[in-house]
Design an enzyme around this catalytic site. Sequence first.
Site, PDB file in Angstrom:
ATOM      1  N   ARG A  45     -35.317  11.079  -6.946  1.00 38.25           N
ATOM      2  CA  ARG A  45     -36.641  10.450  -6.855  1.00 38.25           C
ATOM      3  C   ARG A  45     -36.902   9.796  -5.501  1.00 38.25           C
ATOM      4  O   ARG A  45     -38.063   9.572  -5.148  1.00 38.25           O
ATOM      5  CB  ARG A  45     -36.799   9.421  -7.981  1.00 38.25           C
ATOM      6  N   ASP A 154     -49.465  -2.215 -15.636  1.00 41.79           N
ATOM      7  CA  ASP A 154     -48.276  -1.407 -15.423  1.00 41.79           C
ATOM      8  C   ASP A 154     -47.756  -1.733 -14.035  1.00 41.79           C
ATOM      9  O   ASP A 154     -48.504  -2.218 -13.178  1.00 41.79           O
ATOM     10  CB  ASP A 154     -48.577   0.084 -15.547  1.00 41.79           C
TER      11      ASP A 154
END
Length: 285
Positions: A45, A154
């Site tokens: 990632r 979030d």
Amino acid sequence: MNDDVSPRSFGHTLDDAGFAQIRDLVYQHFGIVLSEQKRGLVVGRLQRVLRDRGLTNFRDYIDLLLADKNGSLLAELANRMSTNHTHFWREPAHFLVFRESVLPWVQQVSPQRDLRLWCAAAATGEEPWTLAMIQRQFFAENYRHWQAGLVATDISEPALCIAEKGVYDNDRVQPLPQDLRALGMETMGGGRWRIRDEMRKDVMYRRFNLMAEKLPFKHPFHCIFIRNVMIYFDQDTRRRLIARLVNSLLPGGWLFVGHSESLGRDDANLEYVSPAVYRRKSESQ
């Protein structure tokens, strides 16, 4: 991305010391626990981050993280480490409880017609949009007399951008019951759907880190959804977060967690209702 990817199968390698530093930074700032089995996922990632910044090794990237003064690199790290896979109508039993139990209760306890709801792990928006549709459907013509806004937060900025845009592929939308889909969405053609314009003012999206010791809300909530995020936290982090969430609920307020995140039934401040559904105990209990 497959968690079992080897940390040496990419262009950049991450040694033990470097992984330990990234693991500690992620835990300290975001509460996410990265086991050794996640090292390949971390490397995978972060590859693009290193390439985009012209870095040739993880050591230089870690030095930048440690020197980050404005938090931009840490925010980017959070975006890369967070997982936002979801779809509409996930764990549908919770939405039925919300419609059949939570909203009738709010009608009883809120004569001022003020409904306060927080989606604390909003991801790409499927959950908060669904709750907003259910609210409109439940109150029907009386909805305009309610202050029934919804706060959705979030930690991932890319996820929140998708949520605010409100455009989804058909496979994400398909599980949503047809009556709710007709109420809250319209087809764009080509297998895509968008949230209707009149729905958009019902949800306010904000970036927020659940590890903040103080929650930035003036008034307690009738209901909090925080599903499928605490699986990434250790027991102590979950315990402290739940305590903050409970303190942010009205007495009798409802807390929904993911089905794999059962809190047990021994919390002195919570009453078990059904799988992954709890209520804050009233002061008389």
